[in-house]
Design a protein around this motif. Structure first.
Motif, PDB file in Angstrom:
ATOM      1  N   VAL A  37       2.065  -4.618   3.535  1.00  0.00           N
ATOM      2  CA  VAL A  37       0.927  -4.574   4.454  1.00  0.00           C
ATOM      3  C   VAL A  37       0.766  -5.935   5.137  1.00  0.00           C
ATOM      4  CG1 VAL A  37      -1.536  -4.070   4.692  1.00  0.00           C
ATOM      5  CG2 VAL A  37      -0.218  -2.951   2.883  1.00  0.00           C
ATOM      6  N   LEU A  56       0.878  -1.170   0.000  1.00  0.00           N
ATOM      7  CA  LEU A  56       0.000   0.000   0.000  1.00  0.00           C
ATOM      8  C   LEU A  56       0.911   1.213   0.000  1.00  0.00           C
ATOM      9  CD1 LEU A  56      -2.809   1.326   0.308  1.00  0.00           C
ATOM     10  CD2 LEU A  56      -2.539   1.096   2.773  1.00  0.00           C
ATOM     11  N   ASN A  57       0.854   2.004  -1.070  1.00  0.00           N
ATOM     12  CA  ASN A  57       1.744   3.158  -1.229  1.00  0.00           C
ATOM     13  C   ASN A  57       3.210   2.753  -1.082  1.00  0.00           C
ATOM     14  OD1 ASN A  57      -0.516   4.867  -1.533  1.00  0.00           O
ATOM     15  ND2 ASN A  57      -0.713   5.031   0.685  1.00  0.00           N
ATOM     16  N   LEU A  64      -7.938  -6.159   1.374  1.00  0.00           N
ATOM     17  CA  LEU A  64      -7.417  -5.329   2.464  1.00  0.00           C
ATOM     18  C   LEU A  64      -8.463  -5.240   3.575  1.00  0.00           C
ATOM     19  CD1 LEU A  64      -5.754  -2.259   0.682  1.00  0.00           C
ATOM     20  CD2 LEU A  64      -4.663  -4.335   1.514  1.00  0.00           C
ATOM     21  N   PHE A  80      -1.579  -1.419  -3.983  1.00  0.00           N
ATOM     22  CA  PHE A  80      -2.716  -0.542  -3.725  1.00  0.00           C
ATOM     23  C   PHE A  80      -2.227   0.881  -3.586  1.00  0.00           C
ATOM     24  CE2 PHE A  80      -4.329  -4.639  -2.488  1.00  0.00           C
ATOM     25  CZ  PHE A  80      -5.662  -4.610  -2.812  1.00  0.00           C
TER      26      PHE A  80
END
Length: 79
Positions: free
Chosen positions: A17, A12-13, A55, A79
Motif C-alpha cells: 500500500v 493490504l490483502n 492507513l 491488514f
C-alpha cells in the motif's frame, strides 16, 4: 546511530500500500510508504518503541519493536 533503524512493508490483502504513514512514537521519526508499500526509518536510537501504521481509511496497527545496535531491523504490517 547511523546504521540503526527499522524498515518493512505495509500490505493490504497481500498487496503493498502506497502513502501509508508509519511513525515511531515518542520521536520525530516517521516515514511514508512508497509505491510498493515499503518504508524505512533510519538513524534511530537503540531501544524499544511503539511503531504505528495508519492507513488512509483510518485503520491503525501499533506494535512494540526493538531497535538493535548497528542493524536495520524489519517489521511488516499486514491488514
Amino acid at each position: 546511530v547511523h546504521h540503526t533503524g527499522i524498515e518493512g512493508e505495509v500490505t493490504l490483502n497481500g498487496v503493498g500500500v502506497e502513502g501509508v504513514l508509519v511513525t515511531l512514537d515518542g520521536t520525530q521519526k516517521k516515514a511514508v510508504t512508497d509505491i510498493y508499500g515499503h518504508y524505512s526509518i533510519l538513524k534511530v536510537k537503540v531501544g524499544d518503541f511503539h511503531l504505528t501504521c495508519s492507513l488512509q481509511t483510518g485503520e491503525k496497527q501499533s506494535e512494540i519493536v526493538h531497535i538493535s545496535q548497528g542493524a536495520i531491523d524489519t517489521f511488516d504490517f499486514h491488514f
